[in-house]
Design a protein around this motif. Structure first.
Motif, PDB file in Angstrom:
ATOM      1  N   VAL A   1       0.839  -1.213   0.000  1.00  0.00           N
ATOM      2  CA  VAL A   1       0.000   0.000   0.000  1.00  0.00           C
ATOM      3  C   VAL A   1       0.867   1.253   0.000  1.00  0.00           C
ATOM      4  O   VAL A   1       0.522   2.260  -0.626  1.00  0.00           O
TER       5      VAL A   1
ATOM      6  N   LEU B   1      -5.278  -5.326   2.130  1.00  0.00           N
ATOM      7  CA  LEU B   1      -4.472  -4.282   2.773  1.00  0.00           C
ATOM      8  C   LEU B   1      -4.302  -3.078   1.848  1.00  0.00           C
ATOM      9  O   LEU B   1      -4.241  -1.939   2.302  1.00  0.00           O
TER      10      LEU B   1
ATOM     11  N   ASP C   1      -6.598   0.057   1.957  1.00  0.00           N
ATOM     12  CA  ASP C   1      -6.349   1.212   2.825  1.00  0.00           C
ATOM     13  C   ASP C   1      -6.015   2.455   1.991  1.00  0.00           C
ATOM     14  O   ASP C   1      -6.292   3.577   2.396  1.00  0.00           O
ATOM     15  N   GLY C   2      -5.402   2.230   0.842  1.00  0.00           N
ATOM     16  CA  GLY C   2      -4.950   3.351   0.022  1.00  0.00           C
ATOM     17  C   GLY C   2      -6.067   4.085  -0.707  1.00  0.00           C
ATOM     18  O   GLY C   2      -5.847   5.167  -1.241  1.00  0.00           O
ATOM     19  N   VAL C   3      -7.267   3.478  -0.784  1.00  0.00           N
ATOM     20  CA  VAL C   3      -8.349   4.161  -1.490  1.00  0.00           C
ATOM     21  C   VAL C   3      -9.424   4.678  -0.544  1.00  0.00           C
ATOM     22  O   VAL C   3     -10.447   5.178  -0.984  1.00  0.00           O
ATOM     23  N   GLY C   4      -9.191   4.557   0.767  1.00  0.00           N
ATOM     24  CA  GLY C   4     -10.192   5.054   1.704  1.00  0.00           C
ATOM     25  C   GLY C   4     -11.475   4.251   1.598  1.00  0.00           C
ATOM     26  O   GLY C   4     -12.504   4.751   1.147  1.00  0.00           O
ATOM     27  N   ALA C   5     -11.405   2.981   1.992  1.00  0.00           N
ATOM     28  CA  ALA C   5     -12.528   2.072   1.788  1.00  0.00           C
ATOM     29  C   ALA C   5     -13.604   2.220   2.865  1.00  0.00           C
ATOM     30  O   ALA C   5     -14.534   1.437   2.951  1.00  0.00           O
TER      31      ALA C   5
END
Ligand SMILES: [Zn+2]
Lengths: 313, 356
Positions: free
Chosen positions: B32, B73, B76-80
């Motif tokens: 990520v 994991l 997390d980088g796309v703001g789920a």
């Protein structure tokens, strides 16, 4: 920035696979030194055999024996054999069309060097001394200048057919957890717990993974949290884990460390299992040389008010 | 128009593309951490925020990471959170893009974020890729990805379609073109090198590396708002061949040809082709299957021979083709992605810019 941690990671698994009627006959045949193919609707013979015609998708089961000798249709010289490959000495990968077959089988050819290999050359099966019903029952192919192979008349019926195979697989990795988790693990070795604060929503994540899952932005600001915390929820474990020297029943809990906006989980000790409750205040217990707390135990403080941790449930 | 007439299909375009600098190792970053700058960059190109995206689809492989559900994991980088409309393919991101394209066609979303990533550095990608082979007859022999590509190359040489000097020229041209690509891993003049698995030499094989890519798709007027010159997806299709290597004619790629036909690639000539050919011989096969003339600019980015982040290299092809349209360097481009041994599965997309 500190050195990023690394550790070996081995993923190993014995895949147990069932065989259909065609695969069973083929692999049982190899055990008995018989090579079988399967006939398609348009009269072609596929070796190795499959259960469905790759062109029409029709189910096919008509097994026929082919010869253990054939012709190389393409090849590649492998001067550095790798783990698990059929031969430990340099060899050629070959696709071989066995006499009586219309398609080719992938395997290894034992030859002195690349100059001894060419497309169109004749080869024959070298059987493994011990055969179990696997593609490796063919140890490899070897050059062959004898008569064209004569297929036998085996029908694919065996007394003791295989019903499954075990295919071991192993892959080796060097795992690095990345920047954020490296910092977390390194702090633990000093018996400190650090999280990271999101620059946008200000939440503190423990353990930190380098990103705020709510905002989708990188986190970088380190925040020391704990050591004390509050049990937000828990369960009672009644099954003993293998290789774990913990008496059952015991309690596994979510613990919100003071200053953290995410609960982590750990075992609760130092209190009878049936007295653990939401709101219980706890602290970590470290054992000598350990990289993480062995368990958490009650601090003796009054229980935390529900309002203080309800957002962390 | 009566209600029984099918409505015209929505026009869908690639409106933004970003990728990492592809490198031999990114051990200092988690997946990520490696991916996030690319996500931020592709969003910034359009001015969209993650929360504005209608559908998110990703591609990656647990076998590269050595961990189950490793893609979760990366979310997390796309703001789920709060929950997003999201999907994942255990394949190259080009197939995630295909899923996102179908999602936009349904009208359920107007924009889609597609990303994919792969880190080959933690393990041995040659060994890892053996695990995608037939587990009964082939995988127990551990034939690695270069060995299988070498069998294909020898078949092509035997058929008279190429020879070793011609293959060397493909590698040299790719790495020369890559000098203009700041993200490429191998670029410039490099020694051809010795045999890895004969007939393939080092120069015929892709670099092993880590990387990520992301693309934003948008439908209709939304695409024109987000991008000055959208790369319209005129057609996209993917096809697969028999998994048994000995059943296939390794010198040809009928699945590529069929996918290209279904995608409309043969209706009018293209000026650019981004081909996902990790091995030099595969470019020869794809050029023939796609009937590309010498006037078509093939892999101006350097292609997979210059950077081959497994699971992202196919999406990079679509992104590179689209970026040439965005810049006005191409009017009609073909992008191709492959998966599996010896070009087993192939995806073709045809992209066009508005006439200018
Ligand atoms: Zn946040």
């Amino acid at each position: 920035m500190p050195e990023v941690l690394q550790a070996p990671l081995v993923v190993e698994f014995p895949f147990t696979r069932s065989l259909g009627p065609v695969q069973s006959a083929f692999l049982t045949g190899l055990r008995e030194r018989v090579v079988l193919g399967v006939k398609t609707g348009d009269g072609r013979t596929l070796v190795p055999p499959v259960e469905y015609d790759p062109v029409t998708a029709e189910e096919i089961r008509d097994l026929v024996e082919v010869a253990p000798a054939g012709t190389v249709t393409t090849w590649a010289w492998n001067h550095e054999p790798r783990r698990g490959q059929p031969l430990g000495t340099p060899f050629a990968w070959v696709l071989v069309r066995l006499d009586g077959a219309d398609t080719a089988l992938l395997h290894a050819l034992d030859a002195p060097g690349p100059d001894a290999v060419r497309t169109g050359m004749r080869v024959r099966v070298r059987w493994a001394e011990e055969r179990t019903g696997a593609i490796t029952d063919i140890a490899c192919f070897e050059p062959y200048d004898g008569e064209p192979g004569q297929p036998g008349r085996h029908t694919g019926e065996f007394e003791d057919p295989l019903t499954g195979i075990v295919a071991p697989a192993r892959l080796d990795y060097t795992y690095s957890p990345g920047r954020a988790q490296t910092a977390y693990i390194q702090a633990l070795s000093e018996q400190r717990t650090v999280g990271e604060r999101c620059p946008s929503c200000r939440k503190v994540y423990v353990p930190p993974r380098g990103a705020c899952p709510t905002c989708g932005v990188a986190t970088a600001e380190q925040v020391e949290v704990g050591p004390r915390g509050t049990v937000t929820t828990f369960c009672i474990v009644n099954i003993k884990a293998r290789n774990l020297d913990i008496e059952v029943p015991y309690v596994y809990a979510h613990i919100a460390l003071d200053g953290a906006d995410l609960a982590l989980h750990a075992r609760i000790g130092g209190i009878p299992y049936d007295q653990v409750r939401m709101g219980l205040r706890v602290e970590p217990v470290w054992t000598e040389g350990s990289r993480y707390p062995d368990h958490y135990r009650p601090t003796g403080e009054p229980d935390a008010d529900y309002e203080t941790y309800k957002e962390l449930l | 128009m009566t209600s029984e007439e099918a409505p015209a299909a929505r026009e869908i375009a690639v409106v933004a593309f970003a990728q990492t600098d592809h490198r031999r190792s990114t051990e200092e970053s988690s997946e990520v951490e490696m991916l996030m700058p690319v996500l931020h960059e592709v969003l910034a190109q359009t001015g969209l925020r993650a929360a504005d995206i209608g559908f998110t689809c990703s591609g990656s492989s647990d076998y590269l990471a050595g961990r189950a559900f490793s893609f979760t994991l990366a979310l997390d980088g796309v703001g789920a959170w709060p929950p997003i409309s999201e999907s994942h393919v255990e394949m190259d991101g080009a197939w995630a893009l295909y899923e996102a394209w179908t999602k936009l066609l349904t009208g359920d979303a107007d924009t889609a974020l597609v990303y994919s990533y792969g880190k080959s550095s933690p393990g041995s990608v040659r060994d890892v890729l053996t695990r995608q082979l037939d587990p009964y007859y082939v995988a127990p022999l551990w034939p690695d990805s270069i060995a299988l590509a070498a069998l294909q190359a020898q078949a092509l040489i035997d058929a008279g379609h190429t020879d070793e000097p011609a293959l060397a020229a493909v590698g040299a041209r790719s790495r020369a073109d890559a000098t203009a690509n700041p993200h490429a891993q191998l670029k410039g003049q490099l020694p051809y090198g010795g045999y890895v698995v004969r007939p393939l030499r080092t120069g015929d094989c892709p670099p092993v590396g880590d990387g990520a890519a992301a693309v934003i798709l948008a439908a209709g007027e939304r695409a024109r708002e987000l991008c000055e010159r959208p790369a319209w997806i005129r057609g996209i299709d993917h096809r697969i061949e028999a998994h048994a290597l000995g059943v296939r004619d390794l010198t040809d790629s009928p699945s590529t040809r069929l996918a290209a036909k279904k995608a409309g690639a043969f209706e009018r000539p293209v000026d650019t082709a981004e081909l996902h050919a990790p091995f030099t011989a595969q470019e020869v096969i794809l050029r023939r299957a796609l009937r590309l003339g010498d006037d078509v600019r093939v892999n101006p980015s350097g292609g997979a021979l210059a950077a081959n982040p497994v699971m992202a290299a196919g999406l990079v092809r679509i992104g590179e083709a689209a970026a040439r349209i965005h810049r006005g360097d191409s009017g009609r481009a073909l992008a191709h992605a492959t998966s599996g041994p010896c070009l087993q599965q192939n995806l073709v997309a045809v992209l066009e810019g508005d006439p200018r």
